[in-house]
Design a protein around this motif. Structure first.
Motif, PDB file in Angstrom:
ATOM      1  N   ASN A 225     -28.573  22.794 -22.051  1.00 48.56           N
ATOM      2  CA  ASN A 225     -27.424  22.058 -21.540  1.00 48.56           C
ATOM      3  C   ASN A 225     -27.844  20.744 -20.909  1.00 48.56           C
ATOM      4  O   ASN A 225     -27.112  19.749 -20.964  1.00 48.56           O
ATOM      5  N   ASN A 226     -28.999  20.738 -20.302  1.00 53.21           N
ATOM      6  CA  ASN A 226     -29.534  19.512 -19.731  1.00 53.21           C
ATOM      7  C   ASN A 226     -29.745  18.451 -20.818  1.00 53.21           C
ATOM      8  O   ASN A 226     -29.343  17.298 -20.666  1.00 53.21           O
TER       9      ASN A 226
ATOM     10  N   ARG B 159     -27.656  13.527 -23.555  1.00 54.86           N
ATOM     11  CA  ARG B 159     -27.130  12.826 -24.723  1.00 54.86           C
ATOM     12  C   ARG B 159     -25.723  12.300 -24.455  1.00 54.86           C
ATOM     13  O   ARG B 159     -25.392  11.163 -24.795  1.00 54.86           O
ATOM     14  N   TRP B 160     -24.895  13.140 -23.842  1.00 55.44           N
ATOM     15  CA  TRP B 160     -23.505  12.780 -23.570  1.00 55.44           C
ATOM     16  C   TRP B 160     -23.431  11.595 -22.622  1.00 55.44           C
ATOM     17  O   TRP B 160     -22.682  10.641 -22.835  1.00 55.44           O
ATOM     18  N   TRP B 161     -24.264  11.615 -21.590  1.00 55.72           N
ATOM     19  CA  TRP B 161     -24.225  10.565 -20.577  1.00 55.72           C
ATOM     20  C   TRP B 161     -24.853   9.282 -21.106  1.00 55.72           C
ATOM     21  O   TRP B 161     -24.380   8.179 -20.827  1.00 55.72           O
ATOM     22  N   GLU B 162     -25.925   9.435 -21.901  1.00 54.78           N
ATOM     23  CA  GLU B 162     -26.529   8.243 -22.496  1.00 54.78           C
ATOM     24  C   GLU B 162     -25.539   7.562 -23.447  1.00 54.78           C
ATOM     25  O   GLU B 162     -25.440   6.336 -23.484  1.00 54.78           O
TER      26      GLU B 162
ATOM     27  N   GLY C 230     -29.098   2.584 -30.283  1.00 55.49           N
ATOM     28  CA  GLY C 230     -29.092   3.789 -29.452  1.00 55.49           C
ATOM     29  C   GLY C 230     -27.968   4.727 -29.848  1.00 55.49           C
ATOM     30  O   GLY C 230     -28.160   5.942 -29.950  1.00 55.49           O
ATOM     31  N   CYS C 231     -26.780   4.182 -30.113  1.00 56.71           N
ATOM     32  CA  CYS C 231     -25.657   5.024 -30.557  1.00 56.71           C
ATOM     33  C   CYS C 231     -25.983   5.694 -31.891  1.00 56.71           C
ATOM     34  O   CYS C 231     -25.709   6.886 -32.074  1.00 56.71           O
ATOM     35  N   GLU C 232     -26.538   4.933 -32.815  1.00 52.98           N
ATOM     36  CA  GLU C 232     -26.868   5.515 -34.117  1.00 52.98           C
ATOM     37  C   GLU C 232     -27.927   6.609 -33.988  1.00 52.98           C
ATOM     38  O   GLU C 232     -27.876   7.623 -34.692  1.00 52.98           O
ATOM     39  N   ARG C 233     -28.870   6.397 -33.080  1.00 54.73           N
ATOM     40  CA  ARG C 233     -29.892   7.426 -32.848  1.00 54.73           C
ATOM     41  C   ARG C 233     -29.247   8.730 -32.407  1.00 54.73           C
ATOM     42  O   ARG C 233     -29.559   9.805 -32.948  1.00 54.73           O
TER      43      ARG C 233
ATOM     44  N   GLU D  87     -22.866  18.037 -27.019  1.00 53.68           N
ATOM     45  CA  GLU D  87     -24.128  17.556 -27.561  1.00 53.68           C
ATOM     46  C   GLU D  87     -23.980  16.494 -28.657  1.00 53.68           C
ATOM     47  O   GLU D  87     -24.937  15.808 -28.971  1.00 53.68           O
ATOM     48  N   SER D  88     -22.787  16.369 -29.250  1.00 52.76           N
ATOM     49  CA  SER D  88     -22.568  15.352 -30.283  1.00 52.76           C
ATOM     50  C   SER D  88     -21.472  14.406 -29.824  1.00 52.76           C
ATOM     51  O   SER D  88     -20.330  14.515 -30.262  1.00 52.76           O
TER      52      SER D  88
END
Lengths: 300, 300, 300, 300, 300
Positions: free
Chosen positions: C64-65, C70-73, C194-197, C256-257
């Protein structure tokens, strides 16, 4: 900062010795009451202790993590101040010098102001008076000028910026070189702001007083939970478990305010002296102080 | 922001006192039913509580970690706004001044706009009206111009950028110096965007409502699990374990929205006043406000 | 993004309701078999469940971390796109304008291209067709030109860079100012990358399918472990423990996505509309759309 | 990189199937010996398993966290290489072009060198021969020149830097524009250095071999601890717990070396092909390769 | 740095073998006393061990995490030094060269100074004498000049900065190019400062000596807790659990001081030699040393 690796038991035990002694006394009393006086009503089972122990461990780990991050960031910020002091002096020395092997007088003055800045920031963060520290580096006139400023280190950065602009106007450097040098002042402002953030923003007090109280209760309950099965060994086992949690609680608190003037804090006296030694050397000034030596293994 | 280190029990207990009281009542009722009325069917074993306790501790640690990161990032962002306000005013003051000891009028105006920016950002983040705060710093004309803007602080940055460009056209500074000063506006835009991100993006609500509900069930089950072995001590032990989890749950929630106007939040009033004091001093303006003092240990 | 703080039980329960129901059925069957039919061979002890529970909690916390990061980035990257859109438009508006109060036509065009860029990036990340979104902002000619590009947003950035270079050649700005403006295009390229990554690199599937399967087994075993001691309360206790782990498993997967088009994802429609509103306002264009309002508490 | 979300059991089970089978056999043997042959001396209590399980979970979580950080940083570094390739080619195309709609031949050459750089870095990190990959992009002469270099990608960056300097001397761009373009080469050097750091610095082997051995012992002890109370269900429960720990141990190892050429690694072939497609498109070159498609759900 | 993946048991076991042997002896003595001599008073229950085990695991995880972060940051800092050495030499070689295929003599000299810098920093961090390492790279005159400096690597950076400024004055490059090159010196100062920070700031000793002592007590208590139920198997189980905690304690300590000269530390000899090889190649100098090869799987 504590440098010695061996002798640190004194301060740690010092902080936890009262609650530890309390746990020993409760353990002994529990043993006596349960196994000698056969008073058994106060004994509790171990399941609540297991749940409390797991919860407390994780909570203290989180708190200590946050405290350690503050401590390490504080050290990194002061490391940055050392780096930028070096870079600023290197740049004015190499770029301003008029003749090949002679330091420009304006560069010299900027270097002295930067030395004063390091000492002013140290005293500013420790809530001490910066003026006496900077007077013999920047002269009486500037010292009196910045005295009334709401933020003495910021006022010194303004003076340095003005000297750099003056160098540009006197054509000791061009605009591009000014922009290179100016970057250091921007960065020093950011580093100082980071230090002030840590110094002025304590951890939320919930992370501080609350775990201490729960740990105290926990230490009190440990002998009551162990006494039935452990008998006289309660006096050994309960204080050992208590010590783990008491020390965990203490070492987070030790390092969470890294800009005080205690043995666990950022050694700002040593670092600002290092800056003075290196910067005086860079301009060939012979009056550098001696490096600060650790006293009894502690560097301040 | 809470500054006092001692008196914080009130607000913490305030938040958890109802569920804590509930746990005490269930504990007492369990004891009475089990040991006095000899109704034993409702008692449960402790293994589910151990598993739940470990899982909950880890979940709450993760949630509190995320909340703390938001709280600390918010403080760092506002620290950055203080830093960049200092740098912007330092640069325009040192670079624009026409005569040696006199501040350029355009620099003065930029400094006042930057003071207005800090207050506008504070009110913008707290969903208050920024116009009244900025009117006496930027004048009625600009205040009326930016009033209709979808984002008042952004509109002020545009005005500052235009003033810097005007200074370049009037040859108070050159392109290189403009690029140095412009960097601050870029950075302020990024810092403001970071604040808006935190203010507008709550933690996923799954991390918020879900643990609260599970903790409530957990508090209800604790006495049922302890009552068989702990007897009357259930009334002491179950609430203690409950309090650990209730407070863990509460303190994450306290700090997860750091741009409100509560005692746990970023002290934006104090920080924007600090900006005003320092920037007015830098241009020799005598009308600086007094620093915001903590009220009963809280700084807003 | 979910804005409402209260009503989020529906979607969470929706995801876990089947395995939760399954646990309730197994609990009931276990109780019936053990205590009514007196079939006792299937019951297990609780030690394996304690070990599994601790291991699973820690594993899910780690997963979850990673998902939360990922969500916050993702949100921070889009925040950066908002910031850079503001900065780019602010700079071209303030630096290019020929007369004091009139926006340069080339600056206007760049601002429209930047609005198109934000919409193109949103549709690109959601695997939708970007051309219809950008046609009325950049005109048919450019829309047709970029249609065949392997990456439409990158092609738009190239067009913006060409316009900035043209402005330099036409002496609407100088090289230094071009370098200031160009920085935004560099940064936008990095943010898009970064978004595409995040969009193209799922979490390693081991972190995804594996915990789900183990949690299912765990939910099946819980009633078997609790039934002996808990009796009919198995039907309450086992599903509660199961729910903690099922929800922990589900909420990591939810976030996560973050570049899909679901309620837990980055609200790219709202953010790109914000960009359009603010940028149109900056150039005095009256045709700004309305802000996107949350629908039933969800912002897309 | 693994793209498919469903079929990943094969590789995971493949890695752990031998120790899992071993656990099943020990479980069966334990059951037979204890409950059929009534040999009971080998059974152990569960407390050591609980302590080991908690310690192992936390250790593996830490190890997997470090491994995941390496994996994600590797992906971010290659993402950065894609971004900088796009920016470099965008800048030389927009800034160098002599006539409005025609790409400058020197810009064209730099773009081809940058394509060669991406392939050279991929082969360099995989310890393959880069020369055959770059020959048809940079020509035989340059390919032969860089062949003897201790670091082929670094040698290519030097060639690109020389072309940019040549462009400045031929006045296709000025110093400021050169400094903008040069930033990409600085950044590419840093990104490459980051990749080499991950590729050449394995995790400390203590974090690798040690947990594997402890997990093996743990799997062996699980049936011995469960057999007394679990009877024939040992054959189900012990392997399930074992599987959690075996997989936790395996998945950290899978991703800790992300620059190999396995299904869990950074898809460098796909990313360098993406760079080639986009960069060829940017200069209007029709010979772009096709994108790399996943094979059986794996992207290399 | 340890490269081999298989043979690392020697050093690990070496560190923990004494306390492990001690645990074996206590286990054997406990077994003998309890089951043969029937002395049972010393046995303890397992609940305190479970609580201690969970608390210790979490504490050691936190300590190891901090140690690992230091180790990895140290490696990243030296990676940065490699990158910036490459960039600095690339830039002076491509920008200074007067004729197309001939390296400028001043660029050559800067490259040799940079090689000397890398060796000087390595010896500086290992508290060795840097002068002998740099004499044959910078010549006797400079070596004697910097000998008395309080910080030899910083003194070398000043010399490099002076050479770059000389190049500007001799019009081998312009101010803009100087500012590009100067950035590397700023960054190298920061990287060096980061290394000094790690080298001079040990982890707080509370995180170091305290866990070791608690682990020792824990190892002593394990056999006392297991002996009642485990009988002769105590001799197997207690040492296994002890080994997990002893190794966890040891591997954090192994890597927490990464600038020593041990097998777990940053391979500075290898990295500074890599810098020398690549930089000599870049200027066409044939006297490059051979790469450092791992000895018995260790790279220094």
């Amino acid at each position: 900062m504590i440098l010695k690796r061996k002798l640190s038991w004194g301060p740690i035990i010092g902080e936890v010795k009262l609650p530890l002694l309390f746990t020993v006394l409760v353990s002994f009393a529990s043993y006596w009451a349960y196994h000698r006086l056969e008073l058994r009503g106060f004994s509790i089972q171990t399941a609540p202790l297991t749940i409390l122990g797991a919860g407390l461990s994780i909570f203290l780990a989180f708190r200590n993590n946050a405290a350690y991050d503050r401590w390490w960031e504080a050290r990194a910020l002061w490391g940055g101040i050392v780096n930028r002091s070096r870079t600023l002096s290197r740049q004015v020395v190499s770029m301003f010098r008029s003749a090949e092997f002679e330091t420009d007088p304006l560069a010299r003055r900027i270097v002295f102001y930067q030395i004063a800045y390091a000492h002013a920031l140290r005293t500013h963060l420790r809530k001490q008076d910066p003026i006496s520290e900077i007077r013999n580096r920047v002269g009486d006139e500037i010292a009196d000028e910045v005295r009334g400023s709401p933020n003495v280190p910021v006022a010194l950065l303004l003076r340095i910026g003005e000297l750099v602009e003056r160098a540009r106007r006197e054509e000791r450097c061009d605009s591009i070189q000014q922009s290179i040098i100016e970057t250091n002042l921007v960065e020093l402002t950011d580093l100082q702001g980071g230090c002030e953030r840590i110094a002025n923003t304590p951890l939320p007090p919930q992370y501080d007083t609350f775990p201490r109280v729960i740990v105290m209760f926990f230490c009190f309950l440990l002998p009551l939970g162990f006494v039935e099965a452990a008998g006289w060994k309660t006096v050994l086992v309960a204080p050992l478990v208590a010590m783990l949690f008491l020390v965990l609680e203490a070492i987070g608190r030790d390092i969470e305010s890294p800009f005080g003037n205690t043995i666990n804090d950022t050694p700002m006296t040593a670092l600002s002296t290092t800056i003075e030694i290196e910067l005086r050397h860079a301009i060939g000034d012979p009056n550098a102080p001696d490096p600060i030596q650790p006293t009894k293994g502690y560097l301040m």
